[in-house]
Design a protein around this motif. Structure first.
Motif: not given
Length: 142
Positions: A113-114, A71
């Protein structure tokens, strides 16, 4: 857009606004052309509960273990999975603090941004050991 309170009304009765936000529901208000969302931290924690940290586990030739976080583009190596996970959890917390401290830069970067929900999840947890308990390791290529 949901109906937002007027900033002037919010300012007039700030205490009631805060109480309603914490005890009843999150609130929206509008100041000029800006819309703001206000909630308590427990609500925000609930918003990110569905986000989890997953890492690819790679067993190295020297017997060490490398974990690559899917992630957040973070990689750590340790003598075993437990040590690598501990280092990775510390790296997640450090990255999250850096992200928040320079928020305007990181949140506007297209490739970062994610990361926002994962950053806030780490900040809400606030403890590297507890973050480590939230990392799920999956087999990767060695």
């Amino acid at each position: 857009m949901i109906r937002a309170l007027n900033a002037t009304d919010v300012r007039k009765d700030w205490s009631a606004f805060v109480d309603a936000t914490i005890r009843v529901k999150p609130q929206f208000f509008k100041r000029t052309r800006d819309y703001l969302f206000v909630s308590d931290l427990h609500f925000m924690e609930d918003l990110v509960v569905g986000y989890s940290y997953t890492a690819k586990r790679m067993d190295e030739e020297d017997g060490s273990v490398t974990l690559e976080l899917n992630e957040l583009d973070l990689v750590e190596n340790g003598k075993d999975e437990a040590e690598a996970k501990e280092k990775l959890a510390a790296a997640i917390l450090e990255y999250s603090e850096d992200y928040y401290n320079d928020f305007s830069y990181w949140s506007s970067a297209p490739n970062r941004s994610a990361h926002l929900p994962y950053v806030f999840k780490a900040l809400f947890i606030g403890d590297a050991q507890k973050i480590g308990e939230n990392i799920t390791c999956q087999a990767g290529k060695s």
